[in-house]
Design a protein around this motif. Structure first.
Motif, PDB file in Angstrom:
ATOM      1  N   TRP A  67       0.806  -1.217   0.000  1.00 53.03           N
ATOM      2  CA  TRP A  67       0.000   0.000   0.000  1.00 53.03           C
ATOM      3  C   TRP A  67       0.846   1.276   0.000  1.00 53.03           C
ATOM      4  O   TRP A  67       0.594   2.208  -0.755  1.00 53.03           O
ATOM      5  N   ARG A  68       1.887   1.346   0.837  1.00 57.30           N
ATOM      6  CA  ARG A  68       2.646   2.587   0.962  1.00 57.30           C
ATOM      7  C   ARG A  68       4.122   2.296   1.220  1.00 57.30           C
ATOM      8  O   ARG A  68       4.617   2.459   2.346  1.00 57.30           O
ATOM      9  N   PRO A  69       4.867   1.864   0.194  1.00 56.16           N
ATOM     10  CA  PRO A  69       6.279   1.481   0.390  1.00 56.16           C
ATOM     11  C   PRO A  69       7.152   2.587   0.977  1.00 56.16           C
ATOM     12  O   PRO A  69       8.141   2.299   1.656  1.00 56.16           O
ATOM     13  N   ARG A  70       6.806   3.848   0.732  1.00 60.19           N
ATOM     14  CA  ARG A  70       7.650   4.928   1.241  1.00 60.19           C
ATOM     15  C   ARG A  70       7.642   4.985   2.766  1.00 60.19           C
ATOM     16  O   ARG A  70       8.512   5.637   3.371  1.00 60.19           O
ATOM     17  N   ALA A  71       6.692   4.313   3.391  1.00 65.94           N
ATOM     18  CA  ALA A  71       6.664   4.288   4.859  1.00 65.94           C
ATOM     19  C   ALA A  71       7.822   3.491   5.438  1.00 65.94           C
ATOM     20  O   ALA A  71       8.084   3.546   6.636  1.00 65.94           O
ATOM     21  N   PHE A  72       8.531   2.733   4.593  1.00 67.02           N
ATOM     22  CA  PHE A  72       9.715   2.003   5.054  1.00 67.02           C
ATOM     23  C   PHE A  72      10.896   2.942   5.320  1.00 67.02           C
ATOM     24  O   PHE A  72      11.866   2.544   5.963  1.00 67.02           O
ATOM     25  N   ASN A  73      10.830   4.156   4.821  1.00 64.40           N
ATOM     26  CA  ASN A  73      11.950   5.092   4.951  1.00 64.40           C
ATOM     27  C   ASN A  73      12.070   5.590   6.393  1.00 64.40           C
ATOM     28  O   ASN A  73      11.175   6.271   6.901  1.00 64.40           O
ATOM     29  N   LEU A  74      13.176   5.250   7.042  1.00 68.48           N
ATOM     30  CA  LEU A  74      13.444   5.703   8.400  1.00 68.48           C
ATOM     31  C   LEU A  74      14.839   6.328   8.434  1.00 68.48           C
ATOM     32  O   LEU A  74      15.849   5.621   8.340  1.00 68.48           O
ATOM     33  N   PRO A  75      14.931   7.656   8.557  1.00 66.95           N
ATOM     34  CA  PRO A  75      16.249   8.308   8.615  1.00 66.95           C
ATOM     35  C   PRO A  75      17.099   7.741   9.755  1.00 66.95           C
ATOM     36  O   PRO A  75      16.590   7.387  10.816  1.00 66.95           O
ATOM     37  N   ARG A  76      18.407   7.697   9.515  1.00 63.51           N
ATOM     38  CA  ARG A  76      19.315   7.067  10.476  1.00 63.51           C
ATOM     39  C   ARG A  76      19.307   7.748  11.833  1.00 63.51           C
ATOM     40  O   ARG A  76      19.565   7.109  12.862  1.00 63.51           O
ATOM     41  N   ARG A  77      19.016   9.041  11.866  1.00 62.12           N
ATOM     42  CA  ARG A  77      19.057   9.753  13.144  1.00 62.12           C
ATOM     43  C   ARG A  77      17.983   9.286  14.123  1.00 62.12           C
ATOM     44  O   ARG A  77      18.042   9.600  15.316  1.00 62.12           O
ATOM     45  N   PHE A  78      16.987   8.520  13.622  1.00 60.72           N
ATOM     46  CA  PHE A  78      15.924   8.032  14.502  1.00 60.72           C
ATOM     47  C   PHE A  78      16.128   6.583  14.940  1.00 60.72           C
ATOM     48  O   PHE A  78      15.323   6.054  15.707  1.00 60.72           O
ATOM     49  N   TRP A  79      17.165   5.938  14.474  1.00 62.90           N
ATOM     50  CA  TRP A  79      17.338   4.516  14.760  1.00 62.90           C
ATOM     51  C   TRP A  79      17.440   4.230  16.264  1.00 62.90           C
ATOM     52  O   TRP A  79      16.821   3.300  16.760  1.00 62.90           O
ATOM     53  N   VAL A  80      18.237   5.009  16.967  1.00 58.59           N
ATOM     54  CA  VAL A  80      18.422   4.773  18.400  1.00 58.59           C
ATOM     55  C   VAL A  80      17.098   4.930  19.147  1.00 58.59           C
ATOM     56  O   VAL A  80      16.728   4.102  19.983  1.00 58.59           O
ATOM     57  N   THR A  81      16.366   5.990  18.835  1.00 57.62           N
ATOM     58  CA  THR A  81      15.099   6.237  19.520  1.00 57.62           C
ATOM     59  C   THR A  81      14.105   5.115  19.252  1.00 57.62           C
ATOM     60  O   THR A  81      13.377   4.685  20.154  1.00 57.62           O
ATOM     61  N   VAL A  82      14.062   4.631  18.011  1.00 54.92           N
ATOM     62  CA  VAL A  82      13.145   3.546  17.669  1.00 54.92           C
ATOM     63  C   VAL A  82      13.524   2.261  18.403  1.00 54.92           C
ATOM     64  O   VAL A  82      12.657   1.529  18.895  1.00 54.92           O
ATOM     65  N   LEU A  83      14.811   1.979  18.516  1.00 55.49           N
ATOM     66  CA  LEU A  83      15.251   0.794  19.254  1.00 55.49           C
ATOM     67  C   LEU A  83      14.861   0.887  20.728  1.00 55.49           C
ATOM     68  O   LEU A  83      14.402  -0.092  21.323  1.00 55.49           O
ATOM     69  N   VAL A  84      15.036   2.052  21.311  1.00 57.25           N
ATOM     70  CA  VAL A  84      14.636   2.250  22.711  1.00 57.25           C
ATOM     71  C   VAL A  84      13.126   2.080  22.853  1.00 57.25           C
ATOM     72  O   VAL A  84      12.639   1.422  23.784  1.00 57.25           O
ATOM     73  N   LEU A  85      12.383   2.658  21.907  1.00 59.74           N
ATOM     74  CA  LEU A  85      10.932   2.524  21.927  1.00 59.74           C
ATOM     75  C   LEU A  85      10.516   1.061  21.851  1.00 59.74           C
ATOM     76  O   LEU A  85       9.617   0.615  22.586  1.00 59.74           O
ATOM     77  N   GLY A  86      11.150   0.288  20.972  1.00 61.39           N
ATOM     78  CA  GLY A  86      10.819  -1.128  20.848  1.00 61.39           C
ATOM     79  C   GLY A  86      11.055  -1.887  22.131  1.00 61.39           C
ATOM     80  O   GLY A  86      10.254  -2.750  22.518  1.00 61.39           O
TER      81      GLY A  86
END
Length: 314
Positions: A67-86
Protein backbone atom coordinates in the motif's frame (compact mmCIF):
# COMPACT_ATOMS: atom_id res chain seq x y z
CA UNK A 1 16.52 27.81 26.84
CA UNK A 2 13.03 29.31 26.91
CA UNK A 3 10.01 27.13 27.45
CA UNK A 4 8.42 25.94 24.25
CA UNK A 5 4.67 25.70 24.59
CA UNK A 6 2.44 24.22 21.95
CA UNK A 7 -0.81 26.09 21.73
CA UNK A 8 -4.19 24.43 21.86
CA UNK A 9 -4.96 22.42 18.73
CA UNK A 10 -7.59 23.62 16.33
CA UNK A 11 -11.13 22.63 17.19
CA UNK A 12 -11.30 20.06 14.40
CA UNK A 13 -7.96 18.50 15.38
CA UNK A 14 -9.03 18.36 19.01
CA UNK A 15 -12.35 16.72 18.20
CA UNK A 16 -10.71 14.23 15.85
CA UNK A 17 -7.96 13.40 18.35
CA UNK A 18 -10.46 12.81 21.14
CA UNK A 19 -12.62 10.54 18.97
CA UNK A 20 -9.59 8.55 17.78
CA UNK A 21 -8.41 8.07 21.36
CA UNK A 22 -11.86 6.98 22.54
CA UNK A 23 -11.99 4.41 19.76
CA UNK A 24 -8.50 3.09 20.60
CA UNK A 25 -9.23 2.95 24.34
CA UNK A 26 -12.47 1.07 23.71
CA UNK A 27 -10.72 -1.50 21.53
CA UNK A 28 -8.00 -2.00 24.14
CA UNK A 29 -10.58 -2.34 26.90
CA UNK A 30 -12.38 -5.08 24.98
CA UNK A 31 -9.16 -6.81 23.99
CA UNK A 32 -7.92 -6.87 27.58
CA UNK A 33 -10.86 -9.06 28.51
CA UNK A 34 -10.42 -11.28 25.47
CA UNK A 35 -6.68 -11.68 26.11
CA UNK A 36 -7.33 -12.78 29.67
CA UNK A 37 -9.64 -15.45 28.26
CA UNK A 38 -6.96 -16.40 25.72
CA UNK A 39 -4.47 -16.89 28.57
CA UNK A 40 -7.05 -18.95 30.44
CA UNK A 41 -7.31 -21.14 27.35
CA UNK A 42 -3.63 -21.98 27.56
CA UNK A 43 -1.53 -19.40 25.70
CA UNK A 44 1.09 -18.16 28.18
CA UNK A 45 1.88 -14.42 28.48
CA UNK A 46 5.41 -14.82 27.12
CA UNK A 47 4.12 -16.66 24.04
CA UNK A 48 1.36 -14.09 23.58
CA UNK A 49 3.99 -11.35 23.70
CA UNK A 50 5.84 -12.87 20.72
CA UNK A 51 2.62 -13.45 18.80
CA UNK A 52 1.38 -9.91 19.34
CA UNK A 53 4.53 -7.98 18.44
CA UNK A 54 5.93 -10.38 15.85
CA UNK A 55 2.58 -10.84 14.13
CA UNK A 56 1.94 -7.10 14.10
CA UNK A 57 5.34 -6.41 12.56
CA UNK A 58 4.79 -8.98 9.81
CA UNK A 59 1.25 -7.90 8.95
CA UNK A 60 2.12 -4.20 9.01
CA UNK A 61 5.19 -4.80 6.83
CA UNK A 62 3.06 -6.59 4.24
CA UNK A 63 0.48 -3.79 4.27
CA UNK A 64 3.17 -1.16 3.77
CA UNK A 65 4.77 -3.17 0.96
CA UNK A 66 1.44 -3.38 -0.89
CA UNK A 67 0.00 0.00 0.00
CA UNK A 68 2.65 2.59 0.96
CA UNK A 69 6.28 1.48 0.39
CA UNK A 70 7.65 4.93 1.24
CA UNK A 71 6.66 4.29 4.86
CA UNK A 72 9.71 2.00 5.05
CA UNK A 73 11.95 5.09 4.95
CA UNK A 74 13.44 5.70 8.40
CA UNK A 75 16.25 8.31 8.62
CA UNK A 76 19.31 7.07 10.48
CA UNK A 77 19.06 9.75 13.14
CA UNK A 78 15.92 8.03 14.50
CA UNK A 79 17.34 4.52 14.76
CA UNK A 80 18.42 4.77 18.40
CA UNK A 81 15.10 6.24 19.52
CA UNK A 82 13.15 3.55 17.67
CA UNK A 83 15.25 0.79 19.25
CA UNK A 84 14.64 2.25 22.71
CA UNK A 85 10.93 2.52 21.93
CA UNK A 86 10.82 -1.13 20.85
CA UNK A 87 12.40 -2.23 24.11
CA UNK A 88 9.86 -0.30 26.17
CA UNK A 89 7.03 -1.54 23.97
CA UNK A 90 7.96 -5.18 24.54
CA UNK A 91 8.47 -4.61 28.26
CA UNK A 92 5.08 -2.94 28.54
CA UNK A 93 3.26 -5.81 26.85
CA UNK A 94 5.04 -8.40 28.98
CA UNK A 95 4.41 -6.56 32.27
CA UNK A 96 0.76 -6.00 31.33
CA UNK A 97 0.19 -9.67 30.50
CA UNK A 98 1.77 -10.68 33.81
CA UNK A 99 -0.47 -8.22 35.67
CA UNK A 100 -3.61 -9.45 33.91
CA UNK A 101 -2.72 -13.03 34.85
CA UNK A 102 -2.02 -12.11 38.49
CA UNK A 103 -5.18 -10.09 39.11
CA UNK A 104 -8.43 -9.05 37.43
CA UNK A 105 -8.49 -7.09 34.19
CA UNK A 106 -9.77 -3.87 35.76
CA UNK A 107 -7.00 -3.76 38.36
CA UNK A 108 -4.34 -4.48 35.76
CA UNK A 109 -5.56 -1.66 33.54
CA UNK A 110 -5.90 0.72 36.51
CA UNK A 111 -2.29 0.17 37.54
CA UNK A 112 -1.06 0.60 33.97
CA UNK A 113 -3.06 3.79 33.55
CA UNK A 114 -1.45 5.55 36.43
CA UNK A 115 0.69 6.67 33.49
CA UNK A 116 -1.47 9.76 32.66
CA UNK A 117 -0.51 11.26 36.01
CA UNK A 118 3.15 10.55 35.27
CA UNK A 119 2.97 12.03 31.76
CA UNK A 120 1.18 15.24 32.73
CA UNK A 121 3.39 15.65 35.81
CA UNK A 122 6.45 15.28 33.57
CA UNK A 123 5.14 18.07 31.40
CA UNK A 124 4.67 20.28 34.44
CA UNK A 125 8.09 19.59 35.96
CA UNK A 126 9.84 20.17 32.63
CA UNK A 127 7.77 23.34 32.17
CA UNK A 128 6.66 22.07 28.78
CA UNK A 129 3.00 22.17 29.78
CA UNK A 130 1.36 24.89 31.82
CA UNK A 131 -0.02 23.91 35.20
CA UNK A 132 -3.70 24.56 34.65
CA UNK A 133 -6.77 23.58 36.61
CA UNK A 134 -8.28 21.64 33.71
CA UNK A 135 -5.47 19.15 33.24
CA UNK A 136 -4.95 18.77 36.99
CA UNK A 137 -8.66 18.18 37.55
CA UNK A 138 -8.78 15.73 34.65
CA UNK A 139 -5.93 13.61 36.03
CA UNK A 140 -7.37 13.54 39.55
CA UNK A 141 -10.87 12.77 38.28
CA UNK A 142 -9.63 10.01 35.97
CA UNK A 143 -7.63 8.32 38.73
CA UNK A 144 -10.50 8.64 41.21
CA UNK A 145 -12.90 7.15 38.68
CA UNK A 146 -10.52 4.31 37.91
CA UNK A 147 -10.11 3.57 41.61
CA UNK A 148 -13.86 3.42 42.19
CA UNK A 149 -14.25 1.25 39.13
CA UNK A 150 -11.64 -1.22 40.34
CA UNK A 151 -12.15 -1.14 44.11
CA UNK A 152 -15.92 -1.21 43.92
CA UNK A 153 -16.33 0.89 47.05
CA UNK A 154 -13.98 -1.19 49.17
CA UNK A 155 -10.23 -1.44 49.53
CA UNK A 156 -8.14 -2.05 46.46
CA UNK A 157 -6.55 -5.39 47.19
CA UNK A 158 -3.68 -6.05 44.81
CA UNK A 159 -1.30 -9.03 45.03
CA UNK A 160 2.29 -7.92 45.51
CA UNK A 161 3.38 -9.41 42.19
CA UNK A 162 0.58 -7.60 40.35
CA UNK A 163 1.44 -4.32 42.06
CA UNK A 164 5.09 -4.56 40.97
CA UNK A 165 4.33 -5.51 37.38
CA UNK A 166 1.44 -3.03 37.17
CA UNK A 167 3.54 -0.08 38.32
CA UNK A 168 6.28 -1.23 35.96
CA UNK A 169 3.75 -1.17 33.14
CA UNK A 170 2.72 2.37 34.11
CA UNK A 171 6.33 3.55 33.96
CA UNK A 172 7.04 1.90 30.62
CA UNK A 173 3.77 3.24 29.19
CA UNK A 174 4.81 6.75 30.21
CA UNK A 175 8.18 6.55 28.44
CA UNK A 176 6.59 4.84 25.44
CA UNK A 177 3.98 7.58 25.04
CA UNK A 178 6.56 10.37 25.19
CA UNK A 179 8.90 8.59 22.78
CA UNK A 180 6.07 8.09 20.30
CA UNK A 181 5.10 11.74 20.53
CA UNK A 182 8.69 12.77 19.92
CA UNK A 183 9.01 10.58 16.83
CA UNK A 184 5.69 11.81 15.46
CA UNK A 185 7.08 15.33 15.32
CA UNK A 186 9.11 14.21 12.27
CA UNK A 187 7.73 10.87 11.06
CA UNK A 188 4.34 9.57 9.85
CA UNK A 189 2.43 7.30 12.27
CA UNK A 190 2.69 4.24 10.00
CA UNK A 191 6.50 4.44 9.90
CA UNK A 192 6.76 4.90 13.67
CA UNK A 193 4.40 2.01 14.30
CA UNK A 194 6.10 -0.42 11.93
CA UNK A 195 9.62 0.10 13.22
CA UNK A 196 8.41 0.13 16.82
CA UNK A 197 6.80 -3.26 16.19
CA UNK A 198 9.96 -4.59 14.52
CA UNK A 199 12.13 -3.47 17.42
CA UNK A 200 9.55 -4.72 19.92
CA UNK A 201 9.34 -8.08 18.16
CA UNK A 202 13.13 -8.43 18.36
CA UNK A 203 12.99 -7.68 22.09
CA UNK A 204 10.13 -10.15 22.53
CA UNK A 205 12.36 -12.96 21.31
CA UNK A 206 14.40 -12.38 24.47
CA UNK A 207 11.54 -11.67 26.89
CA UNK A 208 9.08 -14.16 25.39
CA UNK A 209 9.04 -17.80 24.36
CA UNK A 210 9.18 -18.07 20.54
CA UNK A 211 8.86 -21.88 20.53
CA UNK A 212 5.62 -21.76 22.52
CA UNK A 213 4.36 -18.99 20.22
CA UNK A 214 4.92 -21.18 17.15
CA UNK A 215 3.17 -24.12 18.82
CA UNK A 216 0.21 -21.90 19.69
CA UNK A 217 -0.23 -20.29 16.29
CA UNK A 218 -0.32 -23.58 14.33
CA UNK A 219 -3.55 -24.61 16.07
CA UNK A 220 -6.87 -23.28 14.70
CA UNK A 221 -7.78 -21.69 18.04
CA UNK A 222 -4.31 -20.20 18.42
CA UNK A 223 -4.40 -18.75 14.90
CA UNK A 224 -7.77 -17.08 15.56
CA UNK A 225 -6.50 -15.70 18.85
CA UNK A 226 -3.37 -14.37 17.16
CA UNK A 227 -5.31 -12.61 14.41
CA UNK A 228 -7.54 -10.98 17.00
CA UNK A 229 -4.58 -9.81 19.07
CA UNK A 230 -2.64 -8.57 16.03
CA UNK A 231 -5.46 -6.71 14.28
CA UNK A 232 -8.04 -5.69 16.88
CA UNK A 233 -5.75 -5.35 19.90
CA UNK A 234 -2.61 -3.94 18.28
CA UNK A 235 -2.46 -2.60 14.73
CA UNK A 236 -5.79 -0.78 14.51
CA UNK A 237 -5.86 0.83 18.00
CA UNK A 238 -2.15 1.71 17.94
CA UNK A 239 -2.50 3.53 14.63
CA UNK A 240 -5.60 5.31 15.90
CA UNK A 241 -3.68 6.29 19.02
CA UNK A 242 -0.65 7.55 17.14
CA UNK A 243 -2.79 9.71 14.89
CA UNK A 244 -4.45 11.09 18.02
CA UNK A 245 -1.09 11.85 19.67
CA UNK A 246 0.00 13.70 16.53
CA UNK A 247 -3.08 15.92 16.90
CA UNK A 248 -3.50 16.51 20.64
CA UNK A 249 -0.32 15.29 22.34
CA UNK A 250 0.59 12.48 24.73
CA UNK A 251 -0.84 14.16 27.83
CA UNK A 252 -4.38 14.50 26.56
CA UNK A 253 -4.47 11.07 24.94
CA UNK A 254 -3.15 9.44 28.12
CA UNK A 255 -5.96 10.89 30.21
CA UNK A 256 -8.63 9.94 27.66
CA UNK A 257 -7.17 6.43 27.61
CA UNK A 258 -8.39 5.94 31.17
CA UNK A 259 -11.66 5.04 29.46
CA UNK A 260 -10.00 1.66 28.91
CA UNK A 261 -10.60 0.34 32.47
CA UNK A 262 -14.23 1.45 32.23
CA UNK A 263 -14.70 -0.42 28.97
CA UNK A 264 -12.78 -3.42 30.32
CA UNK A 265 -14.92 -3.50 33.44
CA UNK A 266 -18.17 -3.31 31.48
CA UNK A 267 -17.11 -6.04 29.03
CA UNK A 268 -15.64 -8.26 31.77
CA UNK A 269 -19.01 -8.21 33.55
CA UNK A 270 -20.83 -10.56 31.14
CA UNK A 271 -17.75 -12.28 29.66
CA UNK A 272 -15.65 -13.09 32.73
CA UNK A 273 -18.30 -12.79 35.42
CA UNK A 274 -16.59 -9.79 37.06
CA UNK A 275 -19.73 -7.94 38.16
CA UNK A 276 -20.06 -4.16 38.51
CA UNK A 277 -21.53 -2.39 41.55
CA UNK A 278 -23.24 1.02 41.50
CA UNK A 279 -20.10 2.71 42.82
CA UNK A 280 -18.18 1.24 39.90
CA UNK A 281 -20.62 2.73 37.44
CA UNK A 282 -20.03 6.05 39.25
CA UNK A 283 -16.32 5.56 38.62
CA UNK A 284 -17.04 5.17 34.93
CA UNK A 285 -18.95 8.45 34.97
CA UNK A 286 -15.97 10.18 36.60
CA UNK A 287 -13.69 8.87 33.87
CA UNK A 288 -16.08 10.28 31.27
CA UNK A 289 -15.95 13.61 33.09
CA UNK A 290 -12.15 13.50 32.98
CA UNK A 291 -12.33 13.25 29.19
CA UNK A 292 -14.41 16.44 29.11
CA UNK A 293 -12.02 18.23 31.47
CA UNK A 294 -8.86 17.34 29.54
CA UNK A 295 -10.49 18.74 26.43
CA UNK A 296 -10.54 22.11 28.17
CA UNK A 297 -6.81 22.00 28.99
CA UNK A 298 -4.88 24.62 26.97
CA UNK A 299 -1.52 22.84 26.77
CA UNK A 300 0.07 19.59 25.72
CA UNK A 301 3.20 17.68 26.66
CA UNK A 302 6.00 18.32 24.20
CA UNK A 303 8.05 15.20 23.63
CA UNK A 304 11.29 17.12 23.14
CA UNK A 305 11.36 17.37 26.92
CA UNK A 306 12.32 13.70 27.01
CA UNK A 307 16.06 13.46 27.73
CA UNK A 308 16.82 10.90 24.99
CA UNK A 309 18.75 12.36 22.07
CA UNK A 310 17.79 11.86 18.48
CA UNK A 311 21.16 11.82 16.77
CA UNK A 312 22.91 10.53 13.71
CA UNK A 313 24.47 7.07 13.96
CA UNK A 314 28.09 7.16 12.81
Amino acid sequence: MPDRQVGPPAEHALRTGVLLTIAAASMWGISGVVMKQIMRDGIAPRALLVLRLGGSAIVTGLLILLWRPRAFNLPRRFWVTVLVLGGFLASLQYLYFLTVRATNVGTAVFLEYLAPAFIVTWGWTQRRQSFDRWSASAVITALAGSFLLVAGGGELSVPRAALITGLGAAFTLTVQALLIERLLLDLPPLTVFFYAMVAGAAASLVLGTPVDAVRAVITPAGLKATMFVVLFSTIIPFLLQMNAVARIGAGKTAVINTLEPAVAGIVAWPVLGESLRPVQWAGGVLIGLAVVLIGRSPGRVVASALPIPVREIP
